[in-house]
Design a protein around this motif. Sequence first.
Motif, PDB file in Angstrom:
ATOM      1  N   MET A   1       0.755  -1.044   0.068  1.00 23.47           N
ATOM      2  CA  MET A   1      -0.048  -0.079  -0.004  1.00 23.47           C
ATOM      3  C   MET A   1       0.811   1.077   0.007  1.00 23.47           C
ATOM      4  SD  MET A   1      -2.724  -1.243   2.676  1.00 23.47           S
ATOM      5  CE  MET A   1      -3.974   0.320   2.903  1.00 23.47           C
ATOM      6  N   ALA A   2       2.074   1.144   0.644  1.00 22.86           N
ATOM      7  CA  ALA A   2       2.847   2.249   0.801  1.00 22.86           C
ATOM      8  C   ALA A   2       3.515   2.718  -0.629  1.00 22.86           C
ATOM      9  CB  ALA A   2       3.954   2.058   2.014  1.00 22.86           C
ATOM     10  N   THR A   3       3.534   1.705  -1.535  1.00 24.50           N
ATOM     11  CA  THR A   3       4.061   1.890  -2.864  1.00 24.50           C
ATOM     12  C   THR A   3       3.429   3.214  -3.582  1.00 24.50           C
ATOM     13  OG1 THR A   3       2.855   0.435  -4.070  1.00 24.50           O
ATOM     14  CG2 THR A   3       5.002  -0.268  -3.111  1.00 24.50           C
ATOM     15  N   ARG A   4       2.094   3.380  -3.180  1.00 20.71           N
ATOM     16  CA  ARG A   4       1.361   4.578  -3.586  1.00 20.71           C
ATOM     17  C   ARG A   4       1.983   5.908  -3.596  1.00 20.71           C
ATOM     18  NH1 ARG A   4      -4.663   4.417  -4.013  1.00 20.71           N
ATOM     19  NH2 ARG A   4      -3.842   3.321  -5.492  1.00 20.71           N
ATOM     20  N   SER A   5       3.121   6.249  -2.631  1.00 18.73           N
ATOM     21  CA  SER A   5       3.633   7.321  -2.592  1.00 18.73           C
ATOM     22  C   SER A   5       4.654   7.633  -3.444  1.00 18.73           C
ATOM     23  CB  SER A   5       4.138   7.525  -1.052  1.00 18.73           C
ATOM     24  OG  SER A   5       5.158   6.971  -0.858  1.00 18.73           O
ATOM     25  N   LEU A   6       5.018   6.440  -4.341  1.00 18.49           N
ATOM     26  CA  LEU A   6       5.992   6.712  -5.422  1.00 18.49           C
ATOM     27  C   LEU A   6       5.457   7.232  -6.702  1.00 18.49           C
ATOM     28  CD1 LEU A   6       7.706   3.138  -4.847  1.00 18.49           C
ATOM     29  CD2 LEU A   6       8.510   5.276  -3.931  1.00 18.49           C
ATOM     30  N   GLU A   7       5.979   8.144  -7.035  1.00 13.41           N
ATOM     31  CA  GLU A   7       5.471   8.882  -8.149  1.00 13.41           C
ATOM     32  C   GLU A   7       5.509   8.137  -9.537  1.00 13.41           C
ATOM     33  OE1 GLU A   7       7.816  10.713  -6.438  1.00 13.41           O
ATOM     34  OE2 GLU A   7       6.581  12.003  -5.463  1.00 13.41           O
ATOM     35  N   ASN A   8       6.420   7.368  -9.637  1.00 16.64           N
ATOM     36  CA  ASN A   8       6.619   6.827 -10.968  1.00 16.64           C
ATOM     37  C   ASN A   8       5.860   5.384 -10.824  1.00 16.64           C
ATOM     38  OD1 ASN A   8       7.813   8.776 -12.457  1.00 16.64           O
ATOM     39  ND2 ASN A   8       9.984   8.388 -11.332  1.00 16.64           N
ATOM     40  N   LYS A   9       5.442   4.903 -12.156  1.00 14.13           N
ATOM     41  CA  LYS A   9       4.738   3.700 -11.968  1.00 14.13           C
ATOM     42  C   LYS A   9       6.151   2.479 -11.957  1.00 14.13           C
ATOM     43  CE  LYS A   9       1.329   0.595 -14.075  1.00 14.13           C
ATOM     44  NZ  LYS A   9       1.562   0.250 -15.189  1.00 14.13           N
ATOM     45  N   ARG A  10       7.183   3.088 -12.461  1.00 11.56           N
ATOM     46  CA  ARG A  10       8.254   2.059 -12.840  1.00 11.56           C
ATOM     47  C   ARG A  10       8.580   1.807 -11.224  1.00 11.56           C
ATOM     48  NH1 ARG A  10      13.265   3.020 -11.650  1.00 11.56           N
ATOM     49  NH2 ARG A  10      15.069   2.655 -13.112  1.00 11.56           N
ATOM     50  N   ASP A  11       8.954   2.709 -10.490  1.00 11.44           N
ATOM     51  CA  ASP A  11       9.392   2.402  -9.040  1.00 11.44           C
ATOM     52  C   ASP A  11       8.242   1.647  -8.278  1.00 11.44           C
ATOM     53  OD1 ASP A  11      11.155   4.255  -9.831  1.00 11.44           O
ATOM     54  OD2 ASP A  11      10.227   6.046  -8.979  1.00 11.44           O
ATOM     55  N   LYS A  12       7.151   2.071  -8.596  1.00 11.56           N
ATOM     56  CA  LYS A  12       5.851   1.217  -8.097  1.00 11.56           C
ATOM     57  C   LYS A  12       6.186  -0.288  -8.308  1.00 11.56           C
ATOM     58  CE  LYS A  12       1.706   2.908  -7.353  1.00 11.56           C
ATOM     59  NZ  LYS A  12       0.177   3.322  -7.854  1.00 11.56           N
ATOM     60  N   ILE A  13       6.212  -0.506  -9.653  1.00 14.41           N
ATOM     61  CA  ILE A  13       6.256  -1.947 -10.111  1.00 14.41           C
ATOM     62  C   ILE A  13       7.521  -2.696  -9.408  1.00 14.41           C
ATOM     63  CG2 ILE A  13       6.633  -3.518 -11.906  1.00 14.41           C
ATOM     64  CD1 ILE A  13       4.984  -1.333 -13.594  1.00 14.41           C
ATOM     65  N   LEU A  14       8.652  -1.996  -9.523  1.00 12.98           N
ATOM     66  CA  LEU A  14       9.844  -2.431  -8.970  1.00 12.98           C
ATOM     67  C   LEU A  14       9.649  -2.687  -7.537  1.00 12.98           C
ATOM     68  CD1 LEU A  14      12.453  -3.154 -10.533  1.00 12.98           C
ATOM     69  CD2 LEU A  14      13.105  -0.908  -9.773  1.00 12.98           C
ATOM     70  N   SER A  15       9.044  -1.840  -6.803  1.00 15.26           N
ATOM     71  CA  SER A  15       8.945  -2.214  -5.286  1.00 15.26           C
ATOM     72  C   SER A  15       7.848  -3.358  -5.182  1.00 15.26           C
ATOM     73  CB  SER A  15       8.262  -0.841  -4.660  1.00 15.26           C
ATOM     74  OG  SER A  15       9.184   0.129  -4.911  1.00 15.26           O
ATOM     75  N   VAL A  16       6.835  -3.296  -5.823  1.00 15.88           N
ATOM     76  CA  VAL A  16       5.860  -4.464  -5.586  1.00 15.88           C
ATOM     77  C   VAL A  16       6.679  -5.889  -5.961  1.00 15.88           C
ATOM     78  CG1 VAL A  16       3.914  -5.483  -6.603  1.00 15.88           C
ATOM     79  CG2 VAL A  16       3.994  -3.248  -6.067  1.00 15.88           C
ATOM     80  N   PHE A  17       7.703  -5.624  -6.647  1.00 13.81           N
ATOM     81  CA  PHE A  17       8.406  -6.934  -7.194  1.00 13.81           C
ATOM     82  C   PHE A  17       9.469  -7.197  -6.049  1.00 13.81           C
ATOM     83  CE2 PHE A  17       8.385  -9.448 -11.143  1.00 13.81           C
ATOM     84  CZ  PHE A  17       7.215  -8.946 -11.708  1.00 13.81           C
ATOM     85  N   MET A  18       9.839  -6.342  -5.271  1.00  7.79           N
ATOM     86  CA  MET A  18      10.800  -6.723  -4.282  1.00  7.79           C
ATOM     87  C   MET A  18      10.215  -6.901  -2.945  1.00  7.79           C
ATOM     88  SD  MET A  18      13.760  -3.979  -5.808  1.00  7.79           S
ATOM     89  CE  MET A  18      14.834  -3.996  -4.699  1.00  7.79           C
ATOM     90  N   VAL A  19       9.135  -6.147  -2.558  1.00 11.07           N
ATOM     91  CA  VAL A  19       8.586  -6.145  -1.010  1.00 11.07           C
ATOM     92  C   VAL A  19       8.228  -7.666  -0.565  1.00 11.07           C
ATOM     93  CG1 VAL A  19       6.436  -5.641   0.171  1.00 11.07           C
ATOM     94  CG2 VAL A  19       7.721  -3.732  -1.100  1.00 11.07           C
ATOM     95  N   PRO A  20       7.851  -8.460  -1.644  1.00 14.75           N
ATOM     96  CA  PRO A  20       7.506  -9.868  -0.734  1.00 14.75           C
ATOM     97  C   PRO A  20       8.769 -10.432  -0.417  1.00 14.75           C
ATOM     98  CG  PRO A  20       6.180  -9.391  -2.988  1.00 14.75           C
ATOM     99  CD  PRO A  20       7.262  -8.163  -2.813  1.00 14.75           C
ATOM    100  N   PHE A  21      10.011 -10.224  -1.053  1.00 16.50           N
ATOM    101  CA  PHE A  21      11.040 -10.985  -0.530  1.00 16.50           C
ATOM    102  C   PHE A  21      11.622 -10.537   0.823  1.00 16.50           C
ATOM    103  CE2 PHE A  21      11.974 -11.178  -5.320  1.00 16.50           C
ATOM    104  CZ  PHE A  21      11.747 -12.323  -5.592  1.00 16.50           C
ATOM    105  N   MET A  22      10.844  -9.573   1.265  1.00 19.49           N
ATOM    106  CA  MET A  22      11.135  -9.305   2.559  1.00 19.49           C
ATOM    107  C   MET A  22      10.356 -10.136   3.710  1.00 19.49           C
ATOM    108  SD  MET A  22      13.200  -6.666   2.063  1.00 19.49           S
ATOM    109  CE  MET A  22      13.375  -5.678   0.490  1.00 19.49           C
ATOM    110  N   SER A  23      11.247 -10.799   4.426  1.00 14.55           N
ATOM    111  CA  SER A  23      10.540 -11.735   5.360  1.00 14.55           C
ATOM    112  C   SER A  23       9.583 -10.962   6.513  1.00 14.55           C
ATOM    113  CB  SER A  23      11.275 -12.605   6.202  1.00 14.55           C
ATOM    114  OG  SER A  23      12.089 -13.451   5.549  1.00 14.55           O
ATOM    115  N   CYS A  24       8.357 -11.211   5.934  1.00 17.05           N
ATOM    116  CA  CYS A  24       7.271 -10.504   6.905  1.00 17.05           C
ATOM    117  C   CYS A  24       7.193 -11.278   8.386  1.00 17.05           C
ATOM    118  CB  CYS A  24       5.924 -10.481   6.226  1.00 17.05           C
ATOM    119  SG  CYS A  24       5.099 -11.958   5.921  1.00 17.05           S
ATOM    120  N   GLY A  25       6.286 -10.425   9.048  1.00 17.89           N
ATOM    121  CA  GLY A  25       6.157 -11.181  10.430  1.00 17.89           C
ATOM    122  C   GLY A  25       5.377 -12.309  10.418  1.00 17.89           C
ATOM    123  N   ALA A  26       4.675 -12.701   9.530  1.00 14.09           N
ATOM    124  CA  ALA A  26       3.642 -13.767   9.363  1.00 14.09           C
ATOM    125  C   ALA A  26       4.740 -15.193   9.066  1.00 14.09           C
ATOM    126  CB  ALA A  26       2.586 -13.747   8.455  1.00 14.09           C
TER     127      ALA A  26
END
Lengths: 82, 691
Positions: B348-373
């Motif tokens: 949801m926080a990727t919304r604050s990234l202005e460029n679509k490119r940054d957003k896509i890249l982030s959405v690709f990278m975020v799930p690799f971070m080991s989440c609390g679950a």
Amino acid sequence: MSQSQSLSSLELGRKTRIAGYMKNCKSSYKMKLLALGLTRGTEVLKIKTAPLGDPMEIELRGYRLSLRKDEADVVLIEKEKQ
Amino acid sequence: MIIAIAGNPNCGKSTIFNLLTGGRQRVGNWPGVTVDKKMGEIKHKMLNATLVDLPGTYDLGTWSQDERVARDYLFSGEPQFLINVIDSTNIERNLYLTTILQERGIKTLVVLNMIDVAKKNGISINAEQLEKELGTPVIAVSALQAGCKNKIMSKIAEALSQEQKPTLPPPPVIENEEDKDEIIAEWRYKRIEDIVAKSVAKGISPYKASDRIDTFIMGKYTGLPIFLFAMYLLFWLAVHVGGVFIDFFDIVFGAIFVDGARYILTSINVPESIVSILADGVGSGIQALSTFFPIIFSLFFFMGLLENSGYIARAAFVVDRIMRAMGLPGKAFIPMLMGFGCSVPAIMATRSLENKRDKILSVFMVPFMSCGARLPVYIVITSAFFSHYAQNMIFALYIIGILLAIATGLLLKGTVYKGHLAPFVMELPQYHRPKIGAAAQNAFFRIKAFIKKASRILIPIMAILGVLNSVSITGEFGVSKEDSVLSTAGKIVTPVFLPMGISENNWQASVSLFSGLFAKESIVGVMNTLYSQDAAATKEETENEFSITEKFKEAVASIADNIKELGKKITNPLSLGEPEIVAESASMFEQMKKAFNNSSATAFAFLIFVLLYVPCVSAVSVAMKEVGFALVALQSLYSTMLGWCLAVIVYQAAEGHSLPFIAMAALIMLATVFGVILYAKKSGRFEGGMA
């Protein structure tokens, strides 16, 4: 303007004027920087740099702007006033 | 009538937009691009109109998507009136857009926003003089003051009834000059300087106090340590304070929407199949949704406090150089950091990234971070197989995730997103006392957005999965979890995991992966049930009389318990290796070890797969809302394939020693990577936002 140097080489706390843009500068960069007020003759003051030396913050036209080194590289400045 | 509203980024345009429309807005897309088109209705005694929010821009050129959108719309002839919002504290630069807008020949009202802040900085603007100089009506407001809306509305009405003759002539036409762009911009700024000289008295620099703080906060040697400390603190507070309430929501919503619904529906003789769909499907969907409320709230609340204090912009400035190495702007550290808490708010926080490119890249990278679950899964399995090394193995999993995120960033940066990042324009705000109210309001808004967006995808998927989880392959409802369609599917796919050492009789492992789709931590619960073979005990529990008051007491008690736990976590932020878990489930551990053939290599390979396979349904739902189905499907496929290949390679290297399997996994990995690049280059879905 052979003696001019790029904005990224400006020392911290120094003031200078913008002299122009590098010849090979991308139009998209130039247009954006021009719209932000980095026109020839504008006075700029270097305020700070990030701990890793990039990006940097400058003051011009009564406001402050952060620029990456890539962008500051294409902006030419008048030789620093001593 | 249609009114457009334009202005520089951060000029307070959305404040004015919300003020005039009363916060009622709908969001669409501009034709052909993925830039949000925000619209709202102005309902006022003087005028009813549709207000269209143009993207914040400094210029109306053709170089960026936002500028093209704004420019095309103003050319289209649809808007009959224009509100140009100006940040009064930065009038010179803001007027640049004004001079360009005037060339469109649309009737305009210039709104000098944040006039109170300008006054405080000693800037005084003579609005009447400015009006004369520009030839368009000007009104000075502070959006926070009462009566501001009426003031603007009557000025619009007045402006509509008058002829407008902008006094600024269009710029000279210059051709064939090498520096024609410079000449035109200089010409415009020259005029602005004249106007400003006549109508604005400049103030003192407002930055002095902030500068003093910055020499320390952003200092050469102190900047990065302070950043790391601040983020550690933020993360600790957000995850653990939010974490205290997760059980509460889980139990309360479960009691109402799953157990309660089942109790009521059964008591009025609704057939079991329908009870199953409503209670186990829709009900547990709502329950799953609710468990995200505390973590979303606390992450955005604490982030919001830091943000409105002025620090987040500085943090982005400090780490920009590091993030850029991965092809992302400094700001993108926010979703990455949140990703360690929970992928849902992170995406949801990727919304604050202005460029679509940054957003896509982030959405690709975020799930690799080991989440609390994922952590409870790591803890249980590593404590069973690695005892003393458990913490190191968990640390290794975190590192593997981070390295893969970086590798993915580098891969996309080097292939699909060649070339420079969009020019970086950031204004470091002055420091402010953090506003608790505003941060809380924003956090509530995020929860509302999450409910609105995720529920449409999450609840149907959960309903389907829930039914599959309680219906047998022969269509019989209300079967135990072991005989459900989902478990059967789990059993069927077990051989897929053979190359990572999971033998066919360890179907419990693959079945638990299916339940991990709901939420990754549920892998632990399912394993616990399946390995301890305690079906009888579970049955007994469900047959107990359902009591909502008991459940509610349990829920409240969970908060107190979790607060007690909090003390221990101060020195141990990830709460690694808690001894109770080890003691409680010793017998389950024995079963699990047997099922994994006592192979710690298999266990670790399995954990790698848990880290990397399809993100949970909730994360997938919000990601789909941000970047669309195709890219989310691609990410899930990419990440799952990587997970499988890496798990196989690790197991075979450590224990299996089968070269063909290693070679096969390596080949599949390469094919996946090339497949993603090829798709990314061909499909055009990755495009957008490059300046």
